[in-house]
Scaffold this motif. Structure first.
Motif, PDB file in Angstrom:
ATOM      1  N   ILE A 100       0.831  -1.197   0.000  1.00  0.00           N
ATOM      2  CA  ILE A 100       0.000   0.000   0.000  1.00  0.00           C
ATOM      3  C   ILE A 100       0.868   1.250   0.000  1.00  0.00           C
ATOM      4  O   ILE A 100       0.624   2.209  -0.752  1.00  0.00           O
ATOM      5  N   ALA A 101       1.892   1.247   0.827  1.00  0.00           N
ATOM      6  CA  ALA A 101       2.791   2.406   0.891  1.00  0.00           C
ATOM      7  C   ALA A 101       3.501   2.626  -0.432  1.00  0.00           C
ATOM      8  O   ALA A 101       3.631   3.756  -0.917  1.00  0.00           O
ATOM      9  N   ALA A 102       3.961   1.531  -1.052  1.00  0.00           N
ATOM     10  CA  ALA A 102       4.687   1.647  -2.320  1.00  0.00           C
ATOM     11  C   ALA A 102       3.784   2.103  -3.457  1.00  0.00           C
ATOM     12  O   ALA A 102       4.260   2.650  -4.459  1.00  0.00           O
ATOM     13  N   GLY A 103       2.476   1.909  -3.322  1.00  0.00           N
ATOM     14  CA  GLY A 103       1.564   2.269  -4.392  1.00  0.00           C
ATOM     15  C   GLY A 103       1.075   3.707  -4.357  1.00  0.00           C
ATOM     16  O   GLY A 103       0.351   4.134  -5.272  1.00  0.00           O
ATOM     17  N   GLN A 104       1.471   4.472  -3.353  1.00  0.00           N
ATOM     18  CA  GLN A 104       0.962   5.840  -3.234  1.00  0.00           C
ATOM     19  C   GLN A 104       1.298   6.722  -4.446  1.00  0.00           C
ATOM     20  O   GLN A 104       0.437   7.497  -4.904  1.00  0.00           O
ATOM     21  N   PRO A 105       2.519   6.657  -5.007  1.00  0.00           N
ATOM     22  CA  PRO A 105       2.790   7.488  -6.188  1.00  0.00           C
ATOM     23  C   PRO A 105       1.880   7.172  -7.373  1.00  0.00           C
ATOM     24  O   PRO A 105       1.561   8.058  -8.174  1.00  0.00           O
ATOM     25  N   LEU A 106       1.444   5.916  -7.471  1.00  0.00           N
ATOM     26  CA  LEU A 106       0.570   5.529  -8.574  1.00  0.00           C
ATOM     27  C   LEU A 106      -0.813   6.175  -8.439  1.00  0.00           C
ATOM     28  O   LEU A 106      -1.467   6.461  -9.442  1.00  0.00           O
ATOM     29  N   ILE A 107      -1.254   6.403  -7.209  1.00  0.00           N
ATOM     30  CA  ILE A 107      -2.539   7.059  -6.996  1.00  0.00           C
ATOM     31  C   ILE A 107      -2.529   8.444  -7.625  1.00  0.00           C
ATOM     32  O   ILE A 107      -3.462   8.843  -8.338  1.00  0.00           O
ATOM     33  N   ALA A 108      -1.452   9.196  -7.381  1.00  0.00           N
ATOM     34  CA  ALA A 108      -1.344  10.535  -7.955  1.00  0.00           C
ATOM     35  C   ALA A 108      -1.274  10.474  -9.476  1.00  0.00           C
ATOM     36  O   ALA A 108      -1.904  11.284 -10.183  1.00  0.00           O
ATOM     37  N   ALA A 109      -0.535   9.502 -10.005  1.00  0.00           N
ATOM     38  CA  ALA A 109      -0.384   9.394 -11.454  1.00  0.00           C
ATOM     39  C   ALA A 109      -1.690   9.006 -12.140  1.00  0.00           C
ATOM     40  O   ALA A 109      -1.908   9.333 -13.301  1.00  0.00           O
ATOM     41  N   ALA A 110      -2.578   8.314 -11.409  1.00  0.00           N
ATOM     42  CA  ALA A 110      -3.818   7.836 -12.008  1.00  0.00           C
ATOM     43  C   ALA A 110      -4.892   8.909 -12.084  1.00  0.00           C
ATOM     44  O   ALA A 110      -5.952   8.681 -12.679  1.00  0.00           O
ATOM     45  N   ALA A 111      -4.654  10.052 -11.497  1.00  0.00           N
ATOM     46  CA  ALA A 111      -5.565  11.205 -11.619  1.00  0.00           C
ATOM     47  C   ALA A 111      -7.004  10.870 -11.255  1.00  0.00           C
ATOM     48  O   ALA A 111      -7.939  11.143 -12.013  1.00  0.00           O
ATOM     49  N   GLY A 112      -7.178  10.258 -10.096  1.00  0.00           N
ATOM     50  CA  GLY A 112      -8.521  10.000  -9.592  1.00  0.00           C
ATOM     51  C   GLY A 112      -9.136   8.681 -10.013  1.00  0.00           C
ATOM     52  O   GLY A 112     -10.256   8.366  -9.596  1.00  0.00           O
ATOM     53  N   ARG A 113      -8.434   7.886 -10.823  1.00  0.00           N
ATOM     54  CA  ARG A 113      -9.012   6.614 -11.290  1.00  0.00           C
ATOM     55  C   ARG A 113      -8.533   5.408 -10.490  1.00  0.00           C
ATOM     56  O   ARG A 113      -8.870   4.260 -10.820  1.00  0.00           O
ATOM     57  N   LEU A 114      -7.749   5.640  -9.428  1.00  0.00           N
ATOM     58  CA  LEU A 114      -7.266   4.530  -8.602  1.00  0.00           C
ATOM     59  C   LEU A 114      -7.573   4.788  -7.135  1.00  0.00           C
ATOM     60  O   LEU A 114      -7.223   5.842  -6.592  1.00  0.00           O
ATOM     61  N   THR A 115      -8.213   3.810  -6.514  1.00  0.00           N
ATOM     62  CA  THR A 115      -8.407   3.791  -5.069  1.00  0.00           C
ATOM     63  C   THR A 115      -7.663   2.583  -4.529  1.00  0.00           C
ATOM     64  O   THR A 115      -7.865   1.455  -5.006  1.00  0.00           O
ATOM     65  N   LEU A 116      -6.801   2.808  -3.567  1.00  0.00           N
ATOM     66  CA  LEU A 116      -5.961   1.744  -3.020  1.00  0.00           C
ATOM     67  C   LEU A 116      -6.335   1.527  -1.559  1.00  0.00           C
ATOM     68  O   LEU A 116      -6.298   2.459  -0.758  1.00  0.00           O
ATOM     69  N   VAL A 117      -6.717   0.282  -1.223  1.00  0.00           N
ATOM     70  CA  VAL A 117      -7.243  -0.025   0.104  1.00  0.00           C
ATOM     71  C   VAL A 117      -6.437  -1.159   0.731  1.00  0.00           C
ATOM     72  O   VAL A 117      -6.207  -2.187   0.086  1.00  0.00           O
ATOM     73  N   GLU A 118      -6.028  -0.979   1.996  1.00  0.00           N
ATOM     74  CA  GLU A 118      -5.396  -2.064   2.730  1.00  0.00           C
ATOM     75  C   GLU A 118      -6.487  -2.970   3.278  1.00  0.00           C
ATOM     76  O   GLU A 118      -7.371  -2.536   4.020  1.00  0.00           O
ATOM     77  N   GLY A 119      -6.443  -4.234   2.894  1.00  0.00           N
ATOM     78  CA  GLY A 119      -7.459  -5.176   3.350  1.00  0.00           C
ATOM     79  C   GLY A 119      -7.258  -6.538   2.718  1.00  0.00           C
ATOM     80  O   GLY A 119      -6.360  -6.739   1.893  1.00  0.00           O
ATOM     81  N   ARG A 120      -8.082  -7.469   3.085  1.00  0.00           N
ATOM     82  CA  ARG A 120      -8.021  -8.837   2.557  1.00  0.00           C
ATOM     83  C   ARG A 120      -8.931  -8.965   1.336  1.00  0.00           C
ATOM     84  O   ARG A 120     -10.056  -8.459   1.352  1.00  0.00           O
ATOM     85  N   PHE A 121      -8.496  -9.693   0.332  1.00  0.00           N
ATOM     86  CA  PHE A 121      -9.345  -9.818  -0.851  1.00  0.00           C
ATOM     87  C   PHE A 121     -10.549 -10.704  -0.584  1.00  0.00           C
ATOM     88  O   PHE A 121     -11.512 -10.690  -1.342  1.00  0.00           O
ATOM     89  N   SER A 122     -10.546 -11.461   0.506  1.00  0.00           N
ATOM     90  CA  SER A 122     -11.730 -12.218   0.882  1.00  0.00           C
ATOM     91  C   SER A 122     -12.872 -11.289   1.266  1.00  0.00           C
ATOM     92  O   SER A 122     -14.036 -11.700   1.311  1.00  0.00           O
ATOM     93  N   GLU A 123     -12.554 -10.026   1.558  1.00  0.00           N
ATOM     94  CA  GLU A 123     -13.553  -9.032   1.931  1.00  0.00           C
ATOM     95  C   GLU A 123     -13.812  -8.040   0.797  1.00  0.00           C
ATOM     96  O   GLU A 123     -14.311  -6.941   1.024  1.00  0.00           O
ATOM     97  N   LEU A 124     -13.480  -8.434  -0.431  1.00  0.00           N
ATOM     98  CA  LEU A 124     -13.582  -7.486  -1.539  1.00  0.00           C
ATOM     99  C   LEU A 124     -15.013  -7.074  -1.832  1.00  0.00           C
ATOM    100  O   LEU A 124     -15.255  -6.002  -2.389  1.00  0.00           O
TER     101      LEU A 124
END
Length: 344
Positions: free
Chosen positions: A69-93
C-alpha cells in the motif's frame, strides 16, 4: 507480481520493478475501457492495475500487505482519480467494493500467492534462500511461521506440510523439527531450511530446493491462503455486475483446484444419479471457460514464476448470488479450523 526485470509502462506510473504473470491474457479477458470499474484484489507491485488504468478503466485495488500500500501511493497521484488503493483482505472485496461502488463492478482479478517483493525482502521471512526471521505473515498480524513450527503437535505439523505443501516426507520432516525445537526454538529461515534439507536430501535430478514444499505449506497455513481464496471467489460473485469478468491466476494445484471447482459449481447443474435422481435445478451464476490458460513458452522462459501459472475465467450471469452458509464447502479442502487445537 513476479519477476525481476524492470519495464516501462507508457500508460500510467512509470517504471515497474516486477513483471506481472499472464498480463496480456488478463487484460484480454477484462478488456478494460473508459467507464469500467475493475477490482484488483491482489495489488502487489501494481502490474495489473497499471495495465487496467492504461486501458481507461477505474481501479479499486486491495492488498493486505501495508508495504504494498505504501509503495503504491505514487501511482494514486499518477492515475488522476481513477485509482483507489485499500489495505485489506481480498476475501472481503465485496464489502470493500460496496463501500466505494455500491452498484457493482465490471471485473475482478486475483493473482494468488506470494509476490516476489515479499520473497526478496529477507526480513519478511518467506525465503529459504535468504536468512531472516521466520515470519511469513503477509499482513504482519497473527501467528508467524516460527509460532507454527515451534508449537504445533507433530501430527498436526505433518498434516500441514503434507497437505498444503504436498510434501511426501512430511512425517519425517515434522519429527525432525520437533526434535530440534526441544533443543532450541526456530527463529530464522535458514535454520529451518537446513533441518529440512538434512531430512529430504537432494539428488542431481531435483529441480527445486528441498525446503520448497515445506516453506510453501507454512506460508499458506500462516496466511490462510486457501480459505481466503475461497471466500474471495464468493465475494466476487456478490459484487460483479451481469456480464462482469472474474479472472484468477493461480500457481499451484491446490489453488487451481479451488477455482476450478468453484466455477464448475457455479456454471453447471448438478447431475442426478440412482442415489440422488432428482438433483435440484439451481440458478447458474457464472459461465465458465472450458480450459485454463497457461503461460506461453516465451513467457515461461522469460519469467520462471509463470511456468506453473494458470488463468481461469468466469463471466457473471444475471442470476442472484448464491447464499452459501459455508463459502469454502465447494472446495472440499481442509482449513485452519479443521486442525485440532494446537499445543506443544
Amino acid at each position: 507480481m513476479a519477476g525481476d526485470k524492470g519495464t516501462e509502462d507508457p500508460g500510467v506510473g512509470g517504471p515497474v520493478r516486477h513483471v506481472p504473470v499472464l498480463l496480456q491474457e488478463v487484460v484480454g479477458a477484462l478488456v478494460p475501457t473508459t467507464g469500467q470499474i475493475v477490482v484488483d484484489g491482489t495489488f502487489g507491485a501494481g502490474g495489473y492495475t497499471r495495465a487496467l488504468l492504461a486501458g481507461g478503466a477505474e481501479v479499486l485495488a486491495i492488498d493486505r500487505d501495508p508495504t504494498a500500500i505504501a509503495a503504491g501511493q505514487p501511482l494514486i497521484a499518477a492515475a488522476a482519480g481513477r485509482l483507489t488503493l485499500v489495505e485489506g483482505r481480498f476475501s472481503e472485496l465485496d464489502a470493500i467494493a460496496a463501500a466505494h461502488h455500491p452498484a457493482g463492478v465490471d471485473g475482478v482479478v486475483l493473482d494468488i500467492g506470494v509476490s516476489s517483493m515479499q520473497i526478496d525482502a529477507a526480513e519478511r521471512g518467506f525465503s529459504f534462500q535468504k536468512d531472516g526471521p521466520l515470519d511469513m505473515r503477509m499482513g504482519g498480524a497473527g501467528a508467524s511461521a516460527a509460532d507454527v513450527v515451534n508449537s504445533l503437535k507433530p501430527g498436526d505439523l505433518a498434516r500441514v506440510l503434507g497437505f498444503y505443501g504436498e510434501e511426501r516426507q512430511a512425517g519425517r520432516i515434522a519429527r525432525a523439527i520437533v526434535a530440534r525445537r526441544e533443543e532450541r526454538p526456530f527463529e530464522r529461515t535458514l535454520d529451518l531450511a537446513e533441518v529440512i534439507g538434512r531430512v529430504v536430501g537432494r539428488s542431481p535430478k531435483d529441480k527445486i530446493d528441498p525446503a520448497t514444499r515445506s516453506f510453501q505449506a507454512l506460508r499458506i497455513f500462516v496466511n490462510d491462503e486457501l480459505g481466503e481464496l475461497a471466500r474471495a471467489l464468493v465475494a466476487a460473485e456478490r459484487i460483479l455486475k451481469p456480464g462482469g469478468q472474474l479472472v484468477v491466476v493461480t500457481f499451484h494445484s491446490l489453488e487451481d483446484r479451488i477455482v476450478k471447482r468453484f466455477l464448475k459449481d457455479r456454471s453447471m447443474q448438478p447431475s442426478g444419479s440412482r442415489h440422488l435422481p432428482d438433483a435440484a435445478v439451481r440458478a447458474l451464476t457464472f459461465r465458465a471457460a472450458n480450459k485454463a490458460v497457461a503461460a506461453s513458452a516465451a513467457e515461461a522462459e522469460d519469467n520462471p514464476r509463470a511456468r506453473s501459472a494458470k488463468l481461469r475465467l468466469g463471466t457473471r450471469t444475471d442470476a442472484a448470488p448464491r447464499d452459501d452458509a459455508d463459502p469454502i464447502a465447494f472446495a472440499d479442502l481442509p482449513t485452519l479450523a479443521d486442525l485440532p487445537e494446537t499445543g506443544a
